[in-house]
Design an enzyme around this catalytic site. Structure first.
Site, mmCIF file in Angstrom:
data_model
loop_
_atom_site.group_PDB
_atom_site.id
_atom_site.type_symbol
_atom_site.label_atom_id
_atom_site.label_comp_id
_atom_site.label_asym_id
_atom_site.label_seq_id
_atom_site.Cartn_x
_atom_site.Cartn_y
_atom_site.Cartn_z
ATOM 1 C CB THR A 51 43.424 106.145 47.493
ATOM 2 O OG1 THR A 51 43.071 107.289 46.710
ATOM 3 C CG2 THR A 51 43.835 105.043 46.543
ATOM 4 C CE1 TYR A 85 48.550 106.062 46.226
ATOM 5 C CE2 TYR A 85 46.720 107.404 45.428
ATOM 6 C CZ TYR A 85 47.460 106.877 46.474
ATOM 7 O OH TYR A 85 47.113 107.174 47.760
#
Ligand code: UDP
Length: 327
Positions: free
Chosen positions: A117, A141
């Site tokens: 990501t 995350y």
């Protein structure tokens, strides 16, 4: 038939990847624990229920199908949740991925495509985000995804694992045939929340922060259509098959849109008012995340075809109106 093990194949991006793999002549084998995925989303190949942390179950699935490669999507992926429950992110995303990678290496399955990501980059003022930009994630995350990237590099050096790592920007849209689409419970993502608000299925959308240093004060993101994104994965698989070795690619279009601009496009596409209110910033959000890389285009030959906001929102709207999965 060449089998590809797709973890998270019952989820949003994984289910679209299975459809693209099937269209490219592979047999996708979905491995999913159905905690956030949907059995109904598994339509393009066999299904094996299991957890990433279950090494015995993984060994069994590798032995049954002898997959040529792994596409690893299964992960927890909500920034807000990661801020509150970082332990789950480290256990699932890092611990689970490590177990999967060890099982793959033990089975001699050495080609690995990983969904990472742009949240691994964190906040950078006026810097073009390309694959060489330092990774300074702002939340657990992003940190968990960066850790898995490190594991893949170490296993590459030690065990010959070859990995294509894709750093996604913001994924949106749905299969234009509406066979699969985005469906999270709870939903936290901007586009589906907005479409729910338009349909009156939930209260007004809350715009998280209007005091960012951007032209209209709301966060800017680079939105990429899920079908374009999974096309890149098939190209990544062919890259590995061709023996080109480990590589990192950003997957974004290079165009940024603010939350308010996304709202305006949704109003135009649906011809309906978007009920919204403004609220405080969401912890862990970066001001602006826009890809500044052309590597995927130059090296993989990746060309996004559906990643304009209008197409993404109208595909999502079609899916949104066609129903949803049952567990
Ligand atoms: N956002 C928002 N309201 C919401 C959900 C998201 O204003 O209810 C904003 C969020 O702050 C971010 C953008 O929309 O700037 C995209 O958020 P999303 O959760 O869809 O993806 P993320 O950027 O976290 O990957």
């Amino acid at each position: 038939m060449t089998h590809i093990l797709v973890t998270g194949g019952a989820g949003y991006i994984g289910s679209h990847a299975c459809k693209a793999l099937r269209a490219a002549g592979y047999t996708p084998v979905t491995y999913d624990n159905l905690v956030t995925g949907w059995r109904d989303a598994v339509k393009f190949g066999p299904f094996e229920q299991g957890d990433l942390t279950d090494r015995a179950r993984l060994d069994q699935v590798f032995a049954t199908y002898r997959p040529a490669a792994v596409m690893h999507f299964a992960a927890l992926s909500q920034v807000g949740e990661a801020m509150n429950e970082p332990g789950r992110y480290w256990a699932n995303n890092v611990g689970g991925s490590l177990t999967l990678i060890e099982a793959a290496v033990a089975a001699g399955c050495l080609d690995f495509v990983f969904s990472s990501t742009c949240a691994t980059y964190g906040e950078h003022d006026n810097v073009v985000l390309d694959e060489e930009t330092p990774q300074q994630p702002l939340n657990a995350y992003g940190a968990s995804k960066r850790a898995v990237e490190d594991i893949l590099r170490d296993f590459g050096a030690a065990h010959g694992l070859r990995s294509v790592i894709f750093r996604y920007f913001n994924v949106a849209g749905a299969d234009p045939e509406a066979e699969v689409g985005e469906f999270h419970r709870p939903e936290t993502h901007l586009v589906p929340l907005m479409l729910d608000a338009i349909e009156g299925k939930r209260a007004a959308l809350t715009v998280f922060g209007t005091d960012y240093d951007t032209p209209d004060g709301t966060c800017i993101r680079d939105y990429v259509h899920v079908c374009d994104l999974v096309d890149a994965h098939v190209l990544g698989l062919k890259w590995l098959e061709d023996g080109k070795g480990s590589r990192v690619f950003n997957l974004g279009t290079g165009s940024g849109f603010s939350v308010m601009e996304v709202i305006e496009h949704s109003r135009a596409v649906t011809n309906r008012a978007v009920p919204y209110q403004t609220g405080p910033r969401r912890a862990g959000d970066c001001t602006k995340l826009v890809s500044g890389s052309t590597r995927a285009a130059a090296e993989l030959g990746w060309q996004p075809h559906r990643s304009d906001l209008q197409t993404m929102i109208s595909d999502a709207w079609r899916w949104h109106q066609s129903g949803h999965y049952e567990a």
